[in-house]
Design a protein around this motif. Structure first.
Motif, PDB file in Angstrom:
ATOM      1  N   LEU A 101       0.824  -1.210   0.000  1.00 11.03           N
ATOM      2  CA  LEU A 101       0.000   0.000   0.000  1.00 11.03           C
ATOM      3  C   LEU A 101       0.857   1.259   0.000  1.00 11.03           C
ATOM      4  CD1 LEU A 101      -2.681  -1.142   2.599  1.00 11.03           C
ATOM      5  CD2 LEU A 101      -3.095  -0.704   0.167  1.00 11.03           C
ATOM      6  N   ALA A 102       1.950   1.237   0.776  1.00 11.35           N
ATOM      7  CA  ALA A 102       2.812   2.412   0.863  1.00 11.35           C
ATOM      8  C   ALA A 102       3.480   2.721  -0.480  1.00 11.35           C
ATOM      9  CB  ALA A 102       3.870   2.204   1.941  1.00 11.35           C
ATOM     10  N   ALA A 103       3.774   1.666  -1.244  1.00 12.52           N
ATOM     11  CA  ALA A 103       4.450   1.853  -2.531  1.00 12.52           C
ATOM     12  C   ALA A 103       3.471   2.049  -3.679  1.00 12.52           C
ATOM     13  CB  ALA A 103       5.347   0.655  -2.827  1.00 12.52           C
ATOM     14  N   ALA A 104       2.194   1.745  -3.454  1.00 11.34           N
ATOM     15  CA  ALA A 104       1.202   1.808  -4.527  1.00 11.34           C
ATOM     16  C   ALA A 104       0.832   3.251  -4.841  1.00 11.34           C
ATOM     17  CB  ALA A 104      -0.044   1.031  -4.121  1.00 11.34           C
ATOM     18  N   PRO A 105       0.495   3.549  -6.090  1.00 12.66           N
ATOM     19  CA  PRO A 105       0.036   4.893  -6.445  1.00 12.66           C
ATOM     20  C   PRO A 105      -1.339   5.169  -5.850  1.00 12.66           C
ATOM     21  CG  PRO A 105      -0.227   3.416  -8.307  1.00 12.66           C
ATOM     22  CD  PRO A 105       0.515   2.651  -7.262  1.00 12.66           C
ATOM     23  N   GLU A 106      -1.700   6.418  -5.732  1.00 15.49           N
ATOM     24  CA  GLU A 106      -3.020   6.792  -5.225  1.00 15.49           C
ATOM     25  C   GLU A 106      -4.094   6.170  -6.110  1.00 15.49           C
ATOM     26  OE1 GLU A 106      -5.757  10.793  -4.426  1.00 15.49           O
ATOM     27  OE2 GLU A 106      -3.616  10.976  -4.893  1.00 15.49           O
TER      28      GLU A 106
END
Length: 271
Positions: free
Chosen positions: A173-178
């Motif tokens: 989640l932290a690395a995923a785009p908005e």
């Protein structure tokens, strides 16, 4: 918190009709002892067994008087009953995700999948669900349950909408785009201190293998950055909320509640 390693109180074993080869492979993967064919009530050196029996993989507490096995079950049991009686449309989790407000096919990330029961309800109602389970023992249990369900003609189309991934959902989640997920669903283990609260055999086994999730605050923050429409957090009904922003609203049931963190309005229809 880093991914939880297998409990030192865990071993892998078989019943007389269990798959010995799969059991050996799992023991090697988890780096825990393989006990061979045993009777769980006679085992005293380990609190919990990852046990292969005639139905597949289960978690079984050991010793005399231990509760029955826990497995990820979608064909029969509660999941099967819901599937045969409306598919879970009346479940509070469906309302919390927002399925009554949109006809769009939502991508839901279940960041704390556990036994996958809520994810199965959502997939049965048309959602594409990505399940994360970082504990390797629970991940193996869930993978076994999904594989068995995929062989059932009624469950197979539902399971086809479920993608199981191993590892930290927080890192993803932290690395995923908005907007990487339409909705992020969190059901972190709540640190019960009152032993009388451990009434369900699932909870007893989970606590022996998993412990508590002490990184729920960081997981919520990561979820809020990645969710396009909302984040939904399941909590015991009287438990405090996760530290951080206050939920905009809550949906309460008899024993649990859902804290809703909207990001933007859900779409009206498929688009």
């Amino acid at each position: 918190m880093s991914p939880v390693p297998p409990s030192k109180n865990l071993a892998v074993a078989c019943s007389p009709l269990g798959n010995v080869a799969e059991a050996r492979d799992l023991a090697a993967t988890l780096a825990v002892p393989f006990l061979g064919v045993v009777k769980p009530r006679q085992v005293t050196d380990f609190a919990v067994l990852a046990l292969f029996d005639e139905q597949g993989l289960c978690l079984q507490m050991t010793g005399k008087g231990a509760p029955g096995p826990v497995r990820a079950e979608f064909v029969s049991g509660k999941a099967g009953y819901r599937r045969e009686h409306g598919g879970g449309t009346g479940q509070l989790v469906a309302r919390a995700i927002g399925l009554q407000k949109t006809r769009a096919s939502l991508h839901v990330v279940d960041a704390t999948a556990g036994l996958g029961q809520d994810a199965f309800v959502l997939a049965g109602l048309g959602c594409q669900v990505t399940l994360f389970e970082r504990n390797p023992v629970i991940h193996a249990l869930l993978a076994d349950g999904l594989a068995r369900a995929a062989l059932n003609t009624e469950c197979a189309p539902i399971v086809a909408r479920m993608t199981l991934r191993q590892g930290s959902s927080e890192a993803w989640l932290a690395a995923a785009p908005e907007g990487a997920a339409d909705v992020v669903y969190l059901d972190p283990m709540f640190p019960h201190r009152d032993k009388s609260a451990l009434v369900k055999k699932e909870m007893q086994v989970f606590r022996a293998v998993v412990g508590d999730d002490d990184d729920a605050e960081a997981l919520l923050a990561a979820a809020l950055k990645a969710a396009r429409y909302r984040v939904v957090v399941k909590r015991p009904r009287k438990a405090p909320g996760i530290a951080g922003p206050e939920p905009a609203t809550r949906i309460e049931g008899k024993s649990s509640r859902y804290d809703l963190y909207p990001v933007r309005a859900l779409p009206d229809s498929k688009g």
